[in-house]
Design a protein around this motif. Structure first.
Motif, PDB file in Angstrom:
ATOM      1  N   ARG A 211       0.350  -1.290   0.300  1.00 18.80           N
ATOM      2  CA  ARG A 211      -0.452  -0.349  -0.186  1.00 18.80           C
ATOM      3  C   ARG A 211       1.016   1.184   0.332  1.00 18.80           C
ATOM      4  N   SER A 212       1.803   1.147   0.715  1.00 26.90           N
ATOM      5  CA  SER A 212       2.577   2.334   0.506  1.00 26.90           C
ATOM      6  C   SER A 212       3.972   2.585  -0.691  1.00 26.90           C
ATOM      7  N   VAL A 213       3.690   1.246  -1.059  1.00 23.13           N
ATOM      8  CA  VAL A 213       4.877   1.568  -2.625  1.00 23.13           C
ATOM      9  C   VAL A 213       2.896   2.133  -3.169  1.00 23.13           C
ATOM     10  N   GLU A 214       2.244   1.484  -3.410  1.00 19.01           N
ATOM     11  CA  GLU A 214       1.234   2.752  -4.543  1.00 19.01           C
ATOM     12  C   GLU A 214       0.858   3.759  -4.132  1.00 19.01           C
ATOM     13  N   ALA A 215       1.126   4.630  -2.881  1.00 17.61           N
ATOM     14  CA  ALA A 215       1.015   5.793  -2.179  1.00 17.61           C
ATOM     15  C   ALA A 215       1.680   6.532  -2.936  1.00 17.61           C
ATOM     16  N   LEU A 216       3.150   5.702  -2.531  1.00 11.02           N
ATOM     17  CA  LEU A 216       4.337   6.549  -3.725  1.00 11.02           C
ATOM     18  C   LEU A 216       4.054   7.029  -5.266  1.00 11.02           C
ATOM     19  N   TYR A 217       3.763   5.605  -5.561  1.00 10.58           N
ATOM     20  CA  TYR A 217       2.935   5.919  -7.063  1.00 10.58           C
ATOM     21  C   TYR A 217       2.533   6.917  -6.879  1.00 10.58           C
ATOM     22  N   ASN A 218       1.209   7.192  -6.608  1.00 10.17           N
ATOM     23  CA  ASN A 218       0.384   8.139  -7.055  1.00 10.17           C
ATOM     24  C   ASN A 218       0.867   9.624  -6.519  1.00 10.17           C
ATOM     25  N   VAL A 233      13.671   4.523 -11.270  1.00  7.36           N
ATOM     26  CA  VAL A 233      13.060   3.987  -9.645  1.00  7.36           C
ATOM     27  C   VAL A 233      14.843   3.797  -8.924  1.00  7.36           C
ATOM     28  N   VAL A 234      14.924   3.489  -7.970  1.00  7.92           N
ATOM     29  CA  VAL A 234      16.081   2.594  -7.752  1.00  7.92           C
ATOM     30  C   VAL A 234      15.368   1.876  -5.769  1.00  7.92           C
ATOM     31  N   ILE A 235      16.455   0.844  -5.784  1.00 12.79           N
ATOM     32  CA  ILE A 235      15.525   0.260  -4.666  1.00 12.79           C
ATOM     33  C   ILE A 235      17.214   0.121  -3.993  1.00 12.79           C
ATOM     34  N   SER A 236      17.822  -0.767  -2.953  1.00 16.66           N
ATOM     35  CA  SER A 236      18.182  -1.195  -2.407  1.00 16.66           C
ATOM     36  C   SER A 236      18.270  -3.199  -1.979  1.00 16.66           C
ATOM     37  N   GLY A 237      19.301  -3.583  -2.812  1.00 13.40           N
ATOM     38  CA  GLY A 237      18.809  -4.946  -2.060  1.00 13.40           C
ATOM     39  C   GLY A 237      18.890  -6.037  -3.263  1.00 13.40           C
ATOM     40  N   ASN A 238      18.877  -6.671  -2.809  1.00 12.32           N
ATOM     41  CA  ASN A 238      18.267  -7.879  -4.156  1.00 12.32           C
ATOM     42  C   ASN A 238      17.095  -8.819  -4.341  1.00 12.32           C
ATOM     43  N   GLN A 246       9.723  -2.837  -9.089  1.00 10.60           N
ATOM     44  CA  GLN A 246      10.876  -1.828  -9.557  1.00 10.60           C
ATOM     45  C   GLN A 246      10.731  -2.239 -11.000  1.00 10.60           C
ATOM     46  N   GLU A 247      10.955  -3.290 -12.126  1.00 13.33           N
ATOM     47  CA  GLU A 247      10.159  -3.263 -13.082  1.00 13.33           C
ATOM     48  C   GLU A 247       9.154  -2.569 -13.587  1.00 13.33           C
ATOM     49  N   ILE A 248       8.151  -2.977 -12.596  1.00  8.46           N
ATOM     50  CA  ILE A 248       6.711  -2.665 -12.964  1.00  8.46           C
ATOM     51  C   ILE A 248       7.032  -0.779 -12.750  1.00  8.46           C
ATOM     52  N   LEU A 249       6.770  -0.002 -12.112  1.00 14.04           N
ATOM     53  CA  LEU A 249       6.968   0.778 -12.109  1.00 14.04           C
ATOM     54  C   LEU A 249       8.422   2.135 -12.974  1.00 14.04           C
ATOM     55  N   ILE A 250       8.686   1.189 -13.373  1.00 12.60           N
ATOM     56  CA  ILE A 250      10.274   1.182 -14.386  1.00 12.60           C
ATOM     57  C   ILE A 250       8.569   1.268 -15.633  1.00 12.60           C
ATOM     58  N   SER A 251       7.870  -0.055 -15.636  1.00  6.48           N
ATOM     59  CA  SER A 251       7.371  -0.092 -17.082  1.00  6.48           C
ATOM     60  C   SER A 251       5.737   0.832 -16.868  1.00  6.48           C
ATOM     61  N   LYS A 252       5.502   1.304 -15.787  1.00  2.09           N
ATOM     62  CA  LYS A 252       4.201   2.381 -15.389  1.00  2.09           C
ATOM     63  C   LYS A 252       4.507   3.583 -16.070  1.00  2.09           C
ATOM     64  N   LEU A 253       5.856   4.374 -15.634  1.00  3.53           N
ATOM     65  CA  LEU A 253       6.626   5.404 -15.650  1.00  3.53           C
ATOM     66  C   LEU A 253       6.530   5.848 -17.258  1.00  3.53           C
ATOM     67  N   LYS A 254       6.880   5.070 -18.136  1.00  5.73           N
ATOM     68  CA  LYS A 254       7.901   4.874 -19.206  1.00  5.73           C
ATOM     69  C   LYS A 254       6.248   5.314 -20.299  1.00  5.73           C
ATOM     70  N   SER A 255       5.273   4.084 -20.123  1.00  3.85           N
ATOM     71  CA  SER A 255       4.107   4.175 -20.719  1.00  3.85           C
ATOM     72  C   SER A 255       3.914   5.533 -20.648  1.00  3.85           C
ATOM     73  N   PHE A 263      15.240   5.617 -15.668  1.00  6.73           N
ATOM     74  CA  PHE A 263      16.399   4.959 -15.399  1.00  6.73           C
ATOM     75  C   PHE A 263      16.437   3.806 -14.465  1.00  6.73           C
ATOM     76  N   LYS A 264      17.259   3.197 -14.005  1.00  8.35           N
ATOM     77  CA  LYS A 264      16.789   2.320 -13.109  1.00  8.35           C
ATOM     78  C   LYS A 264      18.320   2.374 -12.553  1.00  8.35           C
ATOM     79  N   GLY A 265      18.456   1.887 -11.083  1.00  7.88           N
ATOM     80  CA  GLY A 265      19.048   2.142 -10.307  1.00  7.88           C
ATOM     81  C   GLY A 265      19.140   1.675  -8.662  1.00  7.88           C
ATOM     82  N   LYS A 266      20.060   1.480  -8.227  1.00  7.67           N
ATOM     83  CA  LYS A 266      20.956   1.074  -7.058  1.00  7.67           C
ATOM     84  C   LYS A 266      20.927   1.949  -6.149  1.00  7.67           C
ATOM     85  N   VAL A 267      20.527   1.830  -4.779  1.00  2.19           N
ATOM     86  CA  VAL A 267      21.019   3.339  -3.864  1.00  2.19           C
ATOM     87  C   VAL A 267      22.157   3.249  -3.089  1.00  2.19           C
TER      88      VAL A 267
END
Length: 291
Positions: A211-218, A233-238, A246-255, A263-267
């Motif tokens: 829910r937090s990630v969804e709110a972040l996107y909004n 869109v950046v993440i930490s860890g694997n 991360q991939e879903i958010l990148i795809s949404k923003l690119k659309s 861009f895709k990245g790590k912190v």
């Protein structure tokens, strides 16, 4: 003819795609101290960091000699104009360190001009400002014009991120221990951003990571509005979950039709020390000048 170079600290989290594309960017590493042993950013793995995350661990500014060396390397390559871009001085002393060393170098060389700029941001929020700066150079804009454009971009850049645990923010004093404990009990996953003064603030407190990630996107969509934009869109860890998000958010923003690049990245490890693994963040730069 002006030859303009860019120097940043590693806390700006400039994606490797950008660093590889432009040969006029130099990154100065921040430091992580683990069990009294000092490491420059990039000299140890993310896995190693997380293995020791619950031990004695702190972060620190770059070594002054590394900042000096980066500037001197730029000058040796023929860059007579240099712009340094740093994470917010209200979050780190890195900007002040760069400024002090730059002023010392300029005193000894009248042909060199260095502009020190505080991005008032962090991580991918800073990286997008860096990205536009190198594009302005590539477009042939002059030094003073680029500085003015960067100052405008700073007003139009933001970052929002969600951390899965409040434990490490509390340890670093970025959130009260009582608030962190209550947040953990209630499964609160706050959305954190940086305000106009470059200081962390909590945008909202939401229960549950999804829910937090969804709110972040909004929040990002509200910030973008109808403007053209570049994002990251950046993440930490694997962790598989956070990588998939991360991939879903990148795809949404690119659309979006007003999306220029995503861009895709790590912190950096210096941010991960204070957030832990499985952070997810989105940075956006609105392009009011048309991109």
């Amino acid at each position: 003819m002006e030859k303009i170079g860019i120097i940043v600290d590693s806390g700006c989290d400039v994606p490797q795609d950008i660093i590889k594309k432009y040969d006029n960017i130099e990154v100065v590493p921040l430091r992580t101290i683990i069990n009294n042993k000092e490491y420059d950013e990039g000299t140890f793995s993310e896995e190693f960091l997380f293995e020791h995350l619950d031990e004695k661990i702190t972060t620190s500014l770059p070594k002054p000699e590394n900042v000096k060396l980066a500037i001197e390397n730029m000058i040796e390559k023929g860059y007579n104009k240099i712009i340094t871009l740093n994470i917010s001085k209200n979050l780190s002393g890195t900007y002040n360190l760069f400024k002090m060393i730059s002023e010392g170098i300029m005193k000894g060389n009248n042909e060199i001009e260095i502009a020190n700029i505080d991005t008032l941001n962090i991580s991918i929020g800073s990286a997008l400002i860096v990205y536009k700066a190198v594009q302005y150079i590539e477009d042939g804009k002059n030094f003073n014009e680029i500085i003015k454009l960067i100052q405008e971009d700073i007003k139009n850049a933001t970052v929002f991120y969600v951390v899965p645990t409040l434990k490490y923010l509390a340890r670093g004093g970025r959130i009260g221990k009582v608030s962190a404990m209550l947040g953990q009990i209630m499964n609160i996953k706050p959305i954190i951003s940086v305000n106009d003064e470059g200081i962390y603030y909590t945008v909202s407190k939401i229960r549950g990571f999804n829910r937090s990630v969804e709110a972040l996107y909004n929040e990002i969509l509200k910030y973008i509005g109808n403007n053209k934009f570049v994002a990251g869109v950046v993440i930490s860890g694997n962790g598989e979950k956070v990588k998939k998000m991360q991939e879903i958010l990148i795809s949404k923003l690119k659309s979006f039709s007003n999306s220029i690049e995503v861009f895709k990245g790590k912190v950096s490890s210096t941010l991960s020390v204070h957030t832990g693994p499985d952070l997810i963040g989105i940075g956006v730069l609105r392009l009011n000048n048309g991109g």
